[in-house]
Design a protein around this motif. Structure first.
Motif, PDB file in Angstrom:
ATOM      1  N   ALA A 127     -16.353 206.611 -46.171  1.00  0.00           N
ATOM      2  CA  ALA A 127     -17.124 205.387 -46.565  1.00  0.00           C
ATOM      3  C   ALA A 127     -16.682 204.239 -46.582  1.00  0.00           C
ATOM      4  O   ALA A 127     -17.426 203.111 -46.252  1.00  0.00           O
ATOM      5  CB  ALA A 127     -17.933 205.930 -48.196  1.00  0.00           C
ATOM      6  N   ASP A 128     -15.606 204.143 -47.147  1.00  0.00           N
ATOM      7  CA  ASP A 128     -14.828 202.746 -47.049  1.00  0.00           C
ATOM      8  C   ASP A 128     -13.675 202.386 -46.327  1.00  0.00           C
ATOM      9  O   ASP A 128     -12.830 201.478 -46.735  1.00  0.00           O
ATOM     10  CB  ASP A 128     -14.748 202.311 -48.648  1.00  0.00           C
ATOM     11  N   ASP A 129     -13.245 203.650 -45.475  1.00  0.00           N
ATOM     12  CA  ASP A 129     -11.893 203.285 -44.868  1.00  0.00           C
ATOM     13  C   ASP A 129     -11.985 204.300 -43.620  1.00  0.00           C
ATOM     14  O   ASP A 129     -12.975 205.268 -43.395  1.00  0.00           O
ATOM     15  CB  ASP A 129     -10.979 203.765 -45.682  1.00  0.00           C
ATOM     16  N   ILE A 130     -11.025 204.001 -42.836  1.00  0.00           N
ATOM     17  CA  ILE A 130     -10.525 204.936 -41.639  1.00  0.00           C
ATOM     18  C   ILE A 130      -9.334 205.444 -41.485  1.00  0.00           C
ATOM     19  O   ILE A 130      -8.585 204.675 -42.051  1.00  0.00           O
ATOM     20  CB  ILE A 130     -11.223 204.351 -40.222  1.00  0.00           C
ATOM     21  N   TYR A 131      -8.967 206.798 -41.044  1.00  0.00           N
ATOM     22  CA  TYR A 131      -7.610 207.064 -40.897  1.00  0.00           C
ATOM     23  C   TYR A 131      -7.599 207.847 -39.527  1.00  0.00           C
ATOM     24  O   TYR A 131      -8.490 208.035 -38.897  1.00  0.00           O
ATOM     25  CB  TYR A 131      -7.538 208.105 -41.982  1.00  0.00           C
ATOM     26  N   GLY A 132      -6.182 207.897 -39.320  1.00  0.00           N
ATOM     27  CA  GLY A 132      -5.725 208.850 -38.119  1.00  0.00           C
ATOM     28  C   GLY A 132      -4.847 208.119 -37.329  1.00  0.00           C
ATOM     29  O   GLY A 132      -4.494 206.847 -37.403  1.00  0.00           O
ATOM     30  N   ILE A 137      -1.777 203.359 -34.642  1.00  0.00           N
ATOM     31  CA  ILE A 137      -1.313 202.775 -33.380  1.00  0.00           C
ATOM     32  C   ILE A 137      -1.786 201.367 -33.361  1.00  0.00           C
ATOM     33  O   ILE A 137      -1.048 200.365 -33.043  1.00  0.00           O
ATOM     34  CB  ILE A 137      -1.844 203.354 -32.355  1.00  0.00           C
ATOM     35  N   ALA A 138      -3.016 201.190 -33.800  1.00  0.00           N
ATOM     36  CA  ALA A 138      -3.743 199.644 -33.714  1.00  0.00           C
ATOM     37  C   ALA A 138      -2.813 198.711 -34.725  1.00  0.00           C
ATOM     38  O   ALA A 138      -2.424 197.548 -34.187  1.00  0.00           O
ATOM     39  CB  ALA A 138      -5.093 199.798 -34.225  1.00  0.00           C
ATOM     40  N   THR A 139      -2.361 199.322 -35.645  1.00  0.00           N
ATOM     41  CA  THR A 139      -1.610 198.397 -36.877  1.00  0.00           C
ATOM     42  C   THR A 139      -0.286 198.277 -36.388  1.00  0.00           C
ATOM     43  O   THR A 139       0.341 197.294 -36.478  1.00  0.00           O
ATOM     44  CB  THR A 139      -1.794 199.175 -38.336  1.00  0.00           C
ATOM     45  N   ARG A 140       0.233 199.302 -35.556  1.00  0.00           N
ATOM     46  CA  ARG A 140       1.616 199.016 -34.953  1.00  0.00           C
ATOM     47  C   ARG A 140       1.379 197.887 -33.861  1.00  0.00           C
ATOM     48  O   ARG A 140       2.307 197.263 -33.547  1.00  0.00           O
ATOM     49  CB  ARG A 140       2.116 200.274 -34.192  1.00  0.00           C
ATOM     50  N   LEU A 141       0.464 198.069 -32.994  1.00  0.00           N
ATOM     51  CA  LEU A 141       0.247 197.003 -32.022  1.00  0.00           C
ATOM     52  C   LEU A 141       0.221 195.639 -32.734  1.00  0.00           C
ATOM     53  O   LEU A 141       0.784 194.696 -32.170  1.00  0.00           O
ATOM     54  CB  LEU A 141      -0.861 197.110 -31.071  1.00  0.00           C
ATOM     55  N   GLU A 142      -0.506 195.554 -33.814  1.00  0.00           N
ATOM     56  CA  GLU A 142      -0.590 194.333 -34.208  1.00  0.00           C
ATOM     57  C   GLU A 142       0.685 193.628 -34.880  1.00  0.00           C
ATOM     58  O   GLU A 142       1.103 192.667 -34.912  1.00  0.00           O
ATOM     59  CB  GLU A 142      -1.464 194.429 -35.597  1.00  0.00           C
ATOM     60  N   VAL A 176       6.994 202.973 -31.113  1.00  0.00           N
ATOM     61  CA  VAL A 176       6.230 202.392 -32.410  1.00  0.00           C
ATOM     62  C   VAL A 176       6.713 203.470 -33.544  1.00  0.00           C
ATOM     63  O   VAL A 176       6.668 204.699 -33.590  1.00  0.00           O
ATOM     64  CB  VAL A 176       4.961 201.795 -32.292  1.00  0.00           C
ATOM     65  N   LYS A 177       6.719 202.936 -34.883  1.00  0.00           N
ATOM     66  CA  LYS A 177       6.872 203.641 -36.102  1.00  0.00           C
ATOM     67  C   LYS A 177       6.059 204.676 -36.135  1.00  0.00           C
ATOM     68  O   LYS A 177       4.865 204.597 -36.299  1.00  0.00           O
ATOM     69  CB  LYS A 177       7.301 202.802 -37.014  1.00  0.00           C
ATOM     70  N   ASN A 178       6.433 206.009 -36.598  1.00  0.00           N
ATOM     71  CA  ASN A 178       5.636 207.137 -36.939  1.00  0.00           C
ATOM     72  C   ASN A 178       4.713 207.661 -35.959  1.00  0.00           C
ATOM     73  O   ASN A 178       3.814 208.579 -36.311  1.00  0.00           O
ATOM     74  CB  ASN A 178       4.800 206.866 -38.238  1.00  0.00           C
ATOM     75  N   ILE A 179       5.033 207.424 -34.623  1.00  0.00           N
ATOM     76  CA  ILE A 179       4.194 207.750 -33.567  1.00  0.00           C
ATOM     77  C   ILE A 179       5.168 208.495 -32.520  1.00  0.00           C
ATOM     78  O   ILE A 179       6.044 207.677 -32.150  1.00  0.00           O
ATOM     79  CB  ILE A 179       3.321 206.550 -32.980  1.00  0.00           C
ATOM     80  N   THR A 180       4.773 209.778 -32.427  1.00  0.00           N
ATOM     81  CA  THR A 180       5.848 210.725 -31.419  1.00  0.00           C
ATOM     82  C   THR A 180       5.999 209.855 -30.196  1.00  0.00           C
ATOM     83  O   THR A 180       7.187 209.782 -29.705  1.00  0.00           O
ATOM     84  CB  THR A 180       5.079 212.034 -31.455  1.00  0.00           C
TER      85      THR A 180
END
Length: 553
Positions: A127-132, A137-142, A176-180
């Motif tokens: 309802a108020d957030d998204i995960y996965g 990856i979007a936050t790592r690119l940022e 990138v961090k925590n991405i295989t």
């Protein structure tokens, strides 16, 4: 008693099975402010207030305008989700371009600069957030993006590479961090030509240094080669005749032979005077070239008829009219308007107030919006930055205000006429066609008179209909409402308070965005009104944006 687990859910037998979380494929935009902690240390309350205003006035409206949803803000950043990768990247570009204008008047250490990452991935929706991983990856690119830049993943790039007129710089695969697996990363360049400049910048510097070094070496060699023989010639000229004769017998020297008659017929000072004269005499003729820099002496447009109809002259300006310079450029068909006074604006929207009297001087405006064919002539001349696709007789789309200015600068230079973008007042005067009603045809919407979402059957097309597909207004101008949004010269102002009354462009104020008029084939009928006005970022392209040109007599 042994616990019995529900094999399917993995939970204890007494617990009800948990419903599966909804998932979807989406484009995720993550942004945060570079150096936020430093900014808070400098001015905590001021920085907090500025960030909140940016979120309210820029971030949230931009996300909504590009059909996205703001998931949350994080104090120094935001997270948004989009159905369309194209709209997600456009939103990122708009935010970054807008921040350039907002920072322009501030010292650099007070700049608020966002880093933005965009990724396409499967996400879990709550309802108020998204995960996965799509979000991660979007936050790592940022996190790896430079301040003021938009970085996108390879998945986004594959979806948008042929749909946005901009450049992309491949940064390769990044771990990138925590991405295989490594992530393919691209940097977005809103100006397509910028990629070539970025890629060649270092090579240009090296080539310049190498060229300078070679010039210095070549200059030394040239000085040696030219300086030494002249010394020997001078020595021969001052030597006794017997020495010159002996030298000429040993090896004839043409330079010495030509110099001898001069020394025999005149005193030694005369040759020097004669040689210096040619170097002095060519200087004065440079002065008469000054009048050539006065293009205003050339005729701009033909004389208008003595008795024109109300508001519009009887004959259009065309390339073949007397006074036009010979040129291979296909000029737009122009209609000269004699000008007049009219009431500009309306009371329908706050941005259209106050209604005010404006006096328009005579000018000419193109009968149709600029077409794909006309734009591509500029592109073929290497004066416009991209080649447009689509039907030749359709209006050009996906151009920024800066692109439109490129075109009129090229057209003016190629024809030696004073082509330009119309002012906002000139555009509305021309669009009204001498009327003061809600639409040029009356106060009620009539189907089949404009190309808009609820005005015609072809609203869902990817490109507007060809120019001139609907009836012209009373001045004989086509598509002055619907078709494509049309750039004008003016900078954006939220109201008409303080606007010029002489029809000139309103250039004062914040020019990070400019005015667009007309509405497009994807807008509803409220945008077709002659009084309707909107704005968009100066250097950002959008699929519904085009323009028409004006001509100063």
């Amino acid at each position: 008693m042994a616990e019995i687990r529900n094999i399917k859910s993995g939970k204890l037998g007494g617990e009800p099975p948990r419903e599966s979380m909804p998932r979807r494929l989406a484009a995720i935009v993550a942004g945060d402010i570079a150096g936020y902690s430093r900014l808070m240390q400098i001015d905590e309350e001021g920085t907090h207030g500025r960030v909140k205003r940016i979120e309210r006035d820029l971030i949230e409206p931009s996300i909504l305008e590009h059909h996205g949803k703001l998931v949350k803000t994080t104090g120094d950043g935001f997270l948004a989700i989009f159905d369309s990768p194209v709209e997600a990247v456009r939103c990122g570009i708009v935010i970054q371009q807008n921040m350039v204008g907002r920072n322009a008047s501030l010292p650099k250490h007070h700049w608020i600069e966002y880093r933005i990452g965009v990724n396409l991935g499967d996400v879990i929706i709550e309802a108020d957030d998204i995960y996965g991983d799509g979000v991660n990856i979007a936050t790592r690119l940022e996190g790896i993006a430079d301040p003021g830049e938009v970085y996108i993943s390879g998945g986004i790039y594959e979806q948008i590479k042929h749909k946005l007129v901009c450049g992309y710089e491949s940064l390769g695969d990044r771990k990138v961090k925590n991405i295989t697996d490594p992530v393919r990363v691209y940097r977005v360049l809103p100006d397509a030509a910028a990629y070539g400049r970025t890629r060649k910048r270092r090579e240009t510097v090296l080539i310049s240094l190498l060229s300078l070094t070679l010039l210095i070496i070549a200059g030394g060699v040239l000085w040696y080669l030219l300086g030494q023989p002249s010394t020997r010639v001078a020595d021969r000229a001052s030597a006794p005749a017997s020495s010159q004769t002996g030298s000429s017998q040993t090896q004839p020297n043409p330079a010495a032979t030509q110099a001898a008659p001069s020394s025999q017929t005149a005193p030694p000072a005369a040759p020097a005077t004669q040689q210096a004269a040619p170097n002095v005499q060519p200087v004065p003729p440079a002065a008469p070239t000054a009048p050539q820099a006065l293009p205003k002496q050339q005729p701009a447009v033909p004389q208008q008829p003595a008795e024109p109809k109300a508001g519009v002259a009887s004959a259009p300006v065309s390339p073949g009219t007397p006074g036009a310079q010979a040129s291979a450029v296909r000029e737009p068909e122009m209609l000269p308007l004699r000008g007049g006074t009219f009431a500009m604006g309306s009371n329908d929207e706050a941005s259209e107030k106050p209604v005010h009297q404006v006096t328009i001087k005579p000018f000419a405006i193109s009968k149709y919006p600029i077409t794909v064919r006309e734009w591509n002539e500029c592109a073929a001349a290497k004066a416009c930055t991209f080649t447009a696709t689509g039907k030749d007789d359709a209006p050009i789309t996906n151009v920024s205000w800066s692109d439109a200015r490129q075109f009129v600068a090229w057209l003016a230079g190629a024809t030696q006429k004073r082509y330009r973008l119309p002012s906002e007042a000139e555009w509305e005067y021309a669009a009204r066609g001498g009327t003061q009603s809600k639409y040029w045809w009356g106060d009620q919407l009539q189907p089949g008179l404009a190309n808009c979402k609820n005005c015609a059957d072809a609203a869902g097309a990817e490109q507007p209909l060809k120019v001139g597909s609907f009836k012209p207004n009373p001045f004989g101008l086509y598509d002055m409402g619907g078709g494509v949004d049309q750039w004008v010269e003016d900078c954006w102002h939220k109201t008409y308070q303080g606007a010029p009354s002489d029809g000139s462009p309103w250039s004062a104020g914040d020019c990070s965005s400019h005015v667009i008029r007309s509405g497009s084939w994807k807008n509803d009928a409220t945008y077709v009104r002659p009084a309707n006005r909107d704005s968009y970022d100066t250097n950002v392209r959008y699929p519904t944006h085009g323009f028409r040109v004006a001509l100063t007599p």
